[in-house]
Design an enzyme around this catalytic site. Structure first.
Site, short mmCIF file in Angstrom:
data_model
loop_
_atom_site.label_atom_id
_atom_site.label_comp_id
_atom_site.label_asym_id
_atom_site.label_seq_id
_atom_site.Cartn_x
_atom_site.Cartn_y
_atom_site.Cartn_z
N ASN A 1 1.09 4.58 1.58
CA ASN A 1 0.59 4.86 2.97
C ASN A 1 0.66 6.63 2.78
O ASN A 1 1.70 7.22 2.73
CB ASN A 1 1.37 4.61 4.12
CG ASN A 1 1.20 3.05 4.15
OD1 ASN A 1 0.17 2.50 3.69
ND2 ASN A 1 1.96 2.48 5.10
N GLU B 1 -4.41 4.14 3.50
CA GLU B 1 -3.47 3.25 2.80
C GLU B 1 -4.05 2.58 1.56
O GLU B 1 -5.33 2.15 1.68
CB GLU B 1 -3.25 1.89 3.83
CG GLU B 1 -2.44 2.31 5.12
CD GLU B 1 -2.51 1.26 6.05
OE1 GLU B 1 -1.69 0.48 6.24
OE2 GLU B 1 -3.76 0.83 6.59
N THR C 1 0.86 -1.14 -0.17
CA THR C 1 0.00 -0.16 0.02
C THR C 1 1.04 1.20 0.04
O THR C 1 2.02 1.18 0.65
CB THR C 1 -0.96 0.09 1.33
OG1 THR C 1 -0.20 -0.07 2.27
CG2 THR C 1 -2.03 -1.05 1.15
#
Length: 333
Positions: free
Chosen positions: A216, A264, A214
């Site tokens: 972030n 995220e 992900t």
């Protein structure tokens, strides 16, 4: 709706001479929502009719945050995002006037003669019907109109803008919708999809090990978006768009409470490094709330299901307006 290079001026005393003598829209315009766009459209129309520069005078930070620092306003459009939107609408410049106690203690007369006439050289002011300014809010629409007659500028006051249901479109309504995760209601009030911009930072790298790396992004602590899982469109700093699914919140399965608010985003069909890029995430649809899972296997199964749901939603989306087409659908750098 083309992307224009718009000037961001951090202080009204630095307003460039070649833009003086134009049309100026005044307000906070947090959200640049459909009500604000009605005010701004009148400013653009007036500027085009007389072939004048079109500028916006706005205030940073939000005046309410200055007067009530313990209750900072959750900004819908922080200054850079607001400038991006105003540029797409067609303005030549935005003045992000620092708002502090000293500035707020200026009299209404000083505001008119020093700022409107002196720094901006306004020919035409356009603002909302309830605009107040100067120490103790002594300057009101009538005062402004009379001052214009004395100083030689015209004033247009724009009435409240109501949605199709007859309700006034306001920033507080939008904040309320976001707090409930109702991003489609927020989009219908804004006239474009709500988005956040932040730098991509290093996380705990857990997503990678789960097969879901992900991007972030830490959001301001006063952000009042409902925690949960969202279908999103992700714009990289180079303007390229990706679909994705994002989790917003404090990560109940893997983190303790009191963690920072993190967004995220798992980008579909993407491999690469985004660290240090300032990216923008447009929230298209709320899929579900935050959940705490017993272990990582159920979490991974749920993430697969979230990905499928998000892909289905994103496959069918259409722009809610020409502005949304630019912000959410076009690769603009």
């Amino acid at each position: 709706m083309g992307h224009t290079m718009m000037l961001r001026v951090q202080e009204v005393t630095r307003f460039p001479g070649d833009l003086k003598g134009g049309v100026v829209a005044i307000g906070n315009f947090d959200g640049v929502h459909r009500g604000h766009q009605a005010v701004l459209a009148q400013a653009l129309d007036a500027a085009r009719a007389e072939n004048l520069a079109a500028s916006v005078l706005t205030f940073e930070p939000h005046p309410r945050t200055v007067f009530r620092p313990d209750e900072p306003v959750s900004r819908i459009t922080p200054a850079p995002m607001k400038a991006t939107i105003l540029g797409h609408l067609g303005f030549d410049a935005v003045v992000e006037q620092p708002f502090n106690r000293a500035f707020s203690s200026q009299s209404a007369g000083e505001f008119v003669s020093g700022i409107l006439c002196g720094c901006l050289g306004v020919r035409h002011v356009i603002t909302g019907y309830d605009f107040h300014f100067g120490k103790g809010r002594e300057g009101n629409p009538d005062y402004l109109t009379q001052a214009g007659e004395r100083h030689g500028f015209s004033v247009t006051l724009v009435e409240q803008f109501s949605d199709e249901g007859g309700n006034v479109v306001s920033s507080s309504r939008i904040r309320q919708a976001l707090a409930q995760g109702d991003v489609s209601e927020a989009a219908s009030l804004l006239g474009y999809r709500y988005a956040v911009t932040a730098e991509v930072t290093h996380g705990k790298k857990l997503g990678r090990t789960l097969g879901y790396p992900t991007a972030n992004m830490a959001l301001p602590p006063e952000t009042n978006l409902m925690p949960g899982i969202y279908a999103v469109r992700f714009r990289r700093s180079n303007g390229i768009l990706h679909d994705g699914v994002a989790s917003f919140g404090r990560r109940p399965t893997v983190d303790d409470d009191g963690a920072a608010l993190l967004l995220e985003t798992y980008l579909f069909d993407f491999a690469g490094d985004l660290y240090g890029e300032t990216c923008t995430v447009s929230l298209v649809s709320y899929l579900r709330g935050e959940e705490k899972f017993e272990g990582l296997d159920p979490l991974i199964a749920q993430m697969r299901s979230d990905e499928a749901d998000a892909r289905a939603v994103l496959a069918g989306i259409k722009p809610v307006s020409p502005l949304d087409a630019t912000l959410t659908f076009e690769t603009v750098t």
